[in-house]
Design a protein around this motif. Structure first.
Motif, PDB file in Angstrom:
ATOM      1  N   UNK D   3       0.819  -1.214   0.000  1.00 19.02           N
ATOM      2  CA  UNK D   3       0.000   0.000   0.000  1.00 19.02           C
ATOM      3  C   UNK D   3       0.848   1.257   0.000  1.00 19.02           C
ATOM      4  N   UNK D   6       0.396   3.767  -3.238  1.00 15.89           N
ATOM      5  CA  UNK D   6      -0.788   3.633  -4.079  1.00 15.89           C
ATOM      6  C   UNK D   6      -0.595   4.543  -5.271  1.00 15.89           C
ATOM      7  N   UNK D 101      -1.989  13.851  11.435  1.00 15.41           N
ATOM      8  CA  UNK D 101      -0.641  14.219  11.877  1.00 15.41           C
ATOM      9  C   UNK D 101      -0.382  15.727  11.783  1.00 15.41           C
TER      10      UNK D 101
ATOM     11  N   UNK E  55       1.322   9.730  12.754  1.00 13.85           N
ATOM     12  CA  UNK E  55       1.437   9.651  11.280  1.00 13.85           C
ATOM     13  C   UNK E  55       1.189   8.223  10.808  1.00 13.85           C
ATOM     14  N   UNK E  57      -0.732   5.766  12.286  1.00 15.66           N
ATOM     15  CA  UNK E  57      -1.898   5.031  12.774  1.00 15.66           C
ATOM     16  C   UNK E  57      -3.143   5.277  11.953  1.00 15.66           C
ATOM     17  N   UNK E 124     -11.832   3.430   4.078  1.00 14.64           N
ATOM     18  CA  UNK E 124     -10.504   4.020   4.272  1.00 14.64           C
ATOM     19  C   UNK E 124      -9.407   2.967   4.140  1.00 14.64           C
ATOM     20  N   UNK E 126      -8.988   0.593   2.340  1.00 12.54           N
ATOM     21  CA  UNK E 126      -8.607   0.200   0.982  1.00 12.54           C
ATOM     22  C   UNK E 126      -7.771   1.283   0.293  1.00 12.54           C
ATOM     23  N   UNK E 127      -7.659   2.444   0.933  1.00 12.13           N
ATOM     24  CA  UNK E 127      -7.052   3.580   0.233  1.00 12.13           C
ATOM     25  C   UNK E 127      -5.870   4.187   0.962  1.00 12.13           C
ATOM     26  N   UNK E 128      -5.494   3.615   2.116  1.00 14.87           N
ATOM     27  CA  UNK E 128      -4.477   4.289   2.917  1.00 14.87           C
ATOM     28  C   UNK E 128      -3.100   3.667   2.657  1.00 14.87           C
ATOM     29  N   UNK E 129      -2.084   4.248   3.256  1.00 17.52           N
ATOM     30  CA  UNK E 129      -0.754   3.636   3.136  1.00 17.52           C
ATOM     31  C   UNK E 129      -0.022   3.763   4.467  1.00 17.52           C
ATOM     32  N   UNK E 130      -0.715   3.431   5.559  1.00 16.92           N
ATOM     33  CA  UNK E 130      -0.108   3.558   6.875  1.00 16.92           C
ATOM     34  C   UNK E 130       0.388   2.200   7.318  1.00 16.92           C
ATOM     35  N   UNK E 131       1.063   2.159   8.449  1.00 17.78           N
ATOM     36  CA  UNK E 131       1.693   0.898   8.817  1.00 17.78           C
ATOM     37  C   UNK E 131       1.032   0.248  10.028  1.00 17.78           C
ATOM     38  N   UNK E 153      -9.000  -8.316   3.397  1.00 22.00           N
ATOM     39  CA  UNK E 153      -8.214  -7.085   3.299  1.00 22.00           C
ATOM     40  C   UNK E 153      -7.155  -7.062   4.403  1.00 22.00           C
ATOM     41  N   UNK E 156      -4.300  -9.396   3.579  1.00 25.49           N
ATOM     42  CA  UNK E 156      -3.361  -8.919   2.554  1.00 25.49           C
ATOM     43  C   UNK E 156      -2.504  -7.793   3.133  1.00 25.49           C
ATOM     44  N   UNK E 157      -3.112  -6.959   3.993  1.00 29.42           N
ATOM     45  CA  UNK E 157      -2.363  -5.854   4.597  1.00 29.42           C
ATOM     46  C   UNK E 157      -1.227  -6.402   5.456  1.00 29.42           C
ATOM     47  N   UNK E 160       1.520  -7.869   3.615  1.00 30.50           N
ATOM     48  CA  UNK E 160       2.358  -6.843   2.989  1.00 30.50           C
ATOM     49  C   UNK E 160       3.198  -6.127   4.046  1.00 30.50           C
ATOM     50  N   UNK E 161       3.169  -6.616   5.295  1.00 26.62           N
ATOM     51  CA  UNK E 161       4.050  -6.059   6.318  1.00 26.62           C
ATOM     52  C   UNK E 161       3.367  -5.105   7.269  1.00 26.62           C
ATOM     53  N   UNK E 162       2.055  -4.948   7.127  1.00 26.90           N
ATOM     54  CA  UNK E 162       1.341  -4.048   8.036  1.00 26.90           C
ATOM     55  C   UNK E 162       1.129  -4.672   9.406  1.00 26.90           C
TER      56      UNK E 162
END
Ligand code: HEM
Ligand SMILES: Nc1ncnc2c1ncn2[C@@H]1O[C@H](COP(=O)(O)OP(=O)(O)OP(=O)(O)O)[C@@H](O)[C@H]1O
Ligand SMILES: Nc1ncnc2c1ncn2[C@@H]1O[C@H](COP(=O)(O)OP(=O)(O)OP(=O)(O)O)[C@@H](O)[C@H]1O
Ligand SMILES: [Mg+2]
Ligand SMILES: [Mg+2]
Lengths: 186, 241, 235, 235, 186
Positions: D3, D6, D101, E55, E57, E124, E126-131, E153, E156-157, E160-162
């Motif tokens: 992700x 994206x 943030x 940042x 979460x 949300x 499906x669209x975020x890139x947080x860890x 979901x 898969x997250x 992918x290392x989440x």
């Protein structure tokens, strides 16, 4: 869609999100009025006898219907009074305790956890004497133990001749005189 | 003082200490106030222009002083509470409020009692009167907020913020009203033009002032002690349940 | 059925249900005293603002007093209107109340009564004190208190309609204001009118009896309108 | 992680986030125009009540005008304060905002700004119209508008503190009033003072510059206090 | 209670109502401050680095956090902006459609059913890139289909290392690098 429920019947509404379960249940209560068709009770259309009809219903919907500032006991006594019931405090306490709220009896419900709040408002079921329950996703936020207790309560109610209409997204069955599943599709 | 309390910032050590202090202050307060009243009502000479009525000044002025002083003190403790997150500071602030409000009210009442004969009116929208009234409002706000929040922790912090903001506001209010008043015809009686005071009057007032000070300390400490025990019980209950 | 006869639980009559509703409303309010004291203090503070805005000319103040005090009282009652139903609506209690088998009109009447006891009545007692600050005379003060006694009840009744109509709409406070203020005007005119009458040395009775008439009408119609509005709000 | 990048979604800076917050607040308000128009109408209606309460002696009206108009403006801003944070708090948006943030102070500033644009600014434009009803002169009207321009912003700023402190407390409307009204007094005194100055033929500049000073202070301290209060409210 | 989560870990908090799950999760977010103990991220205590930490979460709690007056799209775009993300509208639409909200795209969310609302706020994910995701009972009010999609979901997250910390009252397992169950008891 057309159905009728007799004593001892449990109507289990299924259907994906937005299928119309809540809407249907609210219509059964007479809270929303159907565009077409109608609801009848003992053969009479409820439009004519709203007051009369509502005497028999106990509705638990998505909204909690408890005051966050009042304690569990106060909330419960009030909602029973609304049903026209006077219940001894000590009996209320017993039920709440049985539902595992012993610690929370005297806290304002604001301080309770999600599931504890749900338990408070469900406690009504243990203290009423009406003939028709309408429950919208009653298992929400309940843990395993609470869910089991509730199922059992519904069964005993139906077996004693009560009528229930309910929804849930978790599959389940009850052994009651007449268990009717209806699947709504949007 | 504040330093002093901060050293004893933990309720445990504070509780007994306060216990020791209270009786002394109480006794001192009783004596001094009695003595002050004695000077005020009997010793001090009748004022040639204001008659006996002026004797109320011995209560009025010290009360007025403390109404303002205690508010600032309250704000100070509130601030310390927020900075050091020290429960005790919050308790002090909470405990000061009622006494402060009491003095404010006293100043208002004695003032208007005095105003009737002096100005022929119970109330005049004079700078000082007004700012005193507003001070009372600030105290009321502080109470109301605390009454409205029943989570003690949050009530403490929230009302602390309010107290501080109010403190910034106090001087502004005082001067704003001062300024506003001089805009119109000079106000009816300006308090600063009080007759140059006889030494004995000043003495009387100071005695009263110190009396009030000791009194405040006594009641405030008592309230804090009660607060401590109360909170203790609460937590115990919660644990037991 | 088994539940039908719970040992300890017996049916209770309408009156007792109404009583429960009244008591509970008051209980909730007292639980956070702020609610009770607030209207009260708002009145005091707001009323004291006007002299601040308009310098300290006693004659001007006395002339302003009736309208200022009455308008302030009116606004304070209005400010507390949203509380009448809103919270019950938000947490679903209202659904439950209307599903209870009691006539809605009476229930609404109870809630109005509670509202008046908590926000209207107290004003009747403080108003004279504030009046002193505007140096009103004894007679003026008496009439002020009397007119407020009748007036505030009328305000709570009329206000309930606005409160019910705006249920579940956000930013209610202001919307209600717009809805009810026009309805409040007669109350204001007769109420303040009574005090003004005294100021110019005439008899206040005319104004007061008209005020009474308004109150009577409100008593009859307001609860009906409100309960209708509530049902609509819930659909 | 997958992700992490994206395709279509790219990081955006603080400013743009703040912009989003501002726009959204305004959008939500416009969605139910009632919110926007309401404050506005409340001001008009409430201000028009006073002549009703106090017969129609033009001199009295003109004398009352500055305080009445300013106090009314002050009350209308105050009425709309609860909306500043309450709904965001109730539906959990506030949690999300504070978890974003961005520095809380700036976020709060945005929400204050939105509030002012929606409730304070409009008054600046209607006030003169109402002023005509109280037959104010041209200069008086100008100064009135100018003082309101500075004043209402200060009111929104100071008010935000009250709004934040009373979050999640029921019956807020009135409680906020008690908290902020004392803090509003300087604004009122200088604002109305400016207009009064003109009435008696003096220069309003003194009052106006003091008003400016209050505004400046509010700009610095209010957002700090409010954001602190918000964090407290969420604990 | 003491635990640490590495990339690919899913913490599944169990416990009866009132056990303290929500409280724990809010503490992990830094929304509530622990009376004792602390939370650390990459070895640092979060007290010092609140902004920095937040940042990473994404928190979804009991409260919806969507505005009933705005449409699903508007709500979603806003909450993404809060996360510092700018997402093309058409991409938002795709995700919402995939979540079966095609019909509801332009309705104010007030008009959506309970479960549809939940879907909007979950979109949300499906669209975020947080860890780090913190989800409090994410399955509430979701029907079977939606629940399945969400589980997938999360898997898969995590793969992918989440990192995920979540609660639920419905038993389930996920096949992820590291699935950790912790049972709180009150
Ligand atoms: C409700 C009415 C009144 C209020 C609220 C009030 C308030 C105050 C306050 C706040 C102070 C302390 C000011 C300071 O030390 O800086 C004060 C002092 C004083 N007041 Fe009043 N006052 C009132 C009525 C009166 C009246 C009627 C008189 C006599 C005509 C009076 C005479 C004085 C005097 C002589 C002082 C001491 C002045 C000084 O220390 O410089 N006050 N009052
Ligand atoms: N604001 C509060 N003040 C005081 N106590 C609280 C507060 N919120 C929750 N609690 C208490 O903390 C305990 C844990 O609450 P929490 O919401 O974390 O439980 P939970 O595990 O989330 O339960 P649920 O499964 O029902 O959501 C509960 O017993 C509750 O009474
Ligand atoms: N107030 C409303 N106005 C217009 N449409 C509505 C309203 N409330 C619900 N709907 C629509 O009616 C449909 C059925 O809603 P309902 O709440 O009955 O679904 P549901 O079966 O309860 O779903 P869920 O399982 O998510 O609770 C939904 O598509 C929704 O969009
Ligand atoms: Mg539903
Ligand atoms: Mg929880």
């Amino acid at each position: 869609l057309d159905f009728s429920l007799n004593n001892g019947a449990v109507l289990y509404l299924q259907g994906e999100n937005g299928a119309g379960k809540t809407t249907l249940l609210r219509t059964l209560c007479g809270l929303t009025h159907p565009y077409a068709g109608g609801v009848s009770w003992c053969g009479e259309d409820i439009k004519g006898m709203a007051e009369e009809y509502s005497k028999n219903i106990l509705y638990i919907g998505h909204l909690p219907g408890i005051k966050e500032d009042l304690t569990a006991i106060e909330n419960l006594q009030f909602s029973l009074a609304l049903l026209g019931l006077k219940v001894e405090k000590q009996e209320v306490v017993e039920v709440l305790t049985a539902l595992g709220l012993a610690k929370a009896l005297h806290l304002p419900t604001r301080m309770l956890s999600q599931g504890q709040k749900r338990r408070v408002l469900l406690a009504r079921l243990w203290l009423q004497n009406l003939s028709l329950w309408i429950l919208d996703e009653p298992f929400t936020a309940l843990d395993v133990a609470a869910t089991a207790m509730l199922k059992q309560k519904i069964e005993s109610f139906a077996n004693a001749g009560g009528i229930v209409a309910m929804t849930s997204h978790q599959d389940f069955t009850l052994n009651v005189p007449h268990f009717m599943q209806i699947k709504l599709d949007a | 003082m504040s330093i002093n309390w901060y050293k004893y910032a933990s309720p445990k050590t504070f509780y007994p200490l306060a216990g020791k202090i209270i009786p002394w202050c109480a006794a001192g307060a009783a004596i001094l106030i009695a003595y002050g009243l004695y000077i005020g009502l009997l010793v001090a000479p009748t004022d040639f222009q204001q008659g006996e009525g002026y004797r109320i000044i011995f209560v009025h002025v010290p009360a007025a002083w403390f109404s303002m002083f205690l508010y600032l003190l309250m704000a100070l403790y509130a601030g310390m509470g927020l900075v050091f997150n020290a429960k005790l500071s919050y308790m002090m602030a909470t405990a000061i409020a009622p006494t402060g409000a009491m003095f404010t009210f006293l100043a208002l009442v004695t003032g208007s009692l005095w105003g009737k004969p002096m100005w022929g009116a119970w109330w005049v929208w004079d700078a000082r009167l007004t700012s005193e009234l507003i001070l009372l409002f600030l105290y009321i706000g502080y109470f109301s907020l605390q009454a409205a929040i029943d989570d003690k922790n949050r009530a403490d912090k929230a009302s602390a913020v309010l107290a501080i903001v109010g403190a910034i506001n106090v001087p502004i209010i005082y001067f704003s009203v001062e300024w506003w008043n001089t805009l119109h015809q000079g106000s009816s009686v300006s308090l600063t033009k009080a007759p140059a005071m006889a030494a004995i009057m000043l003495q009387g007032m100071l005695v009263m002032a110190i009396g009030f000070w000791l009194y405040s300390i006594a009641v405030i400490l008592m309230r804090v002690r009660n607060e401590i025990t109360e909170r203790e019980n609460k937590t115990l209950q919660f644990r037991q349940e | 059925m088994a539940e039908a006869l719970l040992p300890a639980s017996k049916q209770i009559g309408t009156l007792s249900v109404l009583y429960h509703i009244l008591v509970r409303d008051i209980k909730v309010a007292l639980r956070r005293q702020s609610d009770v004291t607030a209207v009260f203090f708002f009145f005091i503070i707001a009323a004291s603002l006007f002299p601040l805005g308009s310098g300290s000319d006693p004659k001007l103040l006395n002339a302003m007093a009736p309208s200022v005090l009455w308008v302030t009282a009116l606004l304070s009652c209005m400010l507390s209107l949203p509380r009448m139903f809103a919270s019950d609506h938000a947490d679903g209690t209202l659904e439950q109340i209307l599903l209870s088998n009691q006539p809605a009109v009476l229930i609404v009447l109870m809630k109005i009564l509670a509202h008046w006891l908590l926000s209207g009545l107290p004003l009747v007692f403080v108003a004279p004190l504030i009046g002193l600050q505007f140096n009103l005379t004894g007679d003026q003060l008496q009439v002020l208190a009397l007119s407020l006694l009748l007036g505030t009840l009328a305000l709570s009744l009329i206000g309930s309609i606005g409160a019910a109509l705006t249920l579940g709409i956000r930013g209610t406070g202001v919307l209600i204001a717009i809805l009810v203020l026009p309805l409040y005007i007669p109350v204001l005119v007769f109420g303040a009118g009574a005090v003004n009458a005294v100021s110019v040395g005439m008899s206040p009775n005319g104004a007061l009896s008209l005020l009474g008439a308004v109150l009577a009408m409100a008593l009859v119609f307001a609860p009906l309108a409100s309960s209708a509005a509530l049902k609509i709000a819930l659909e």
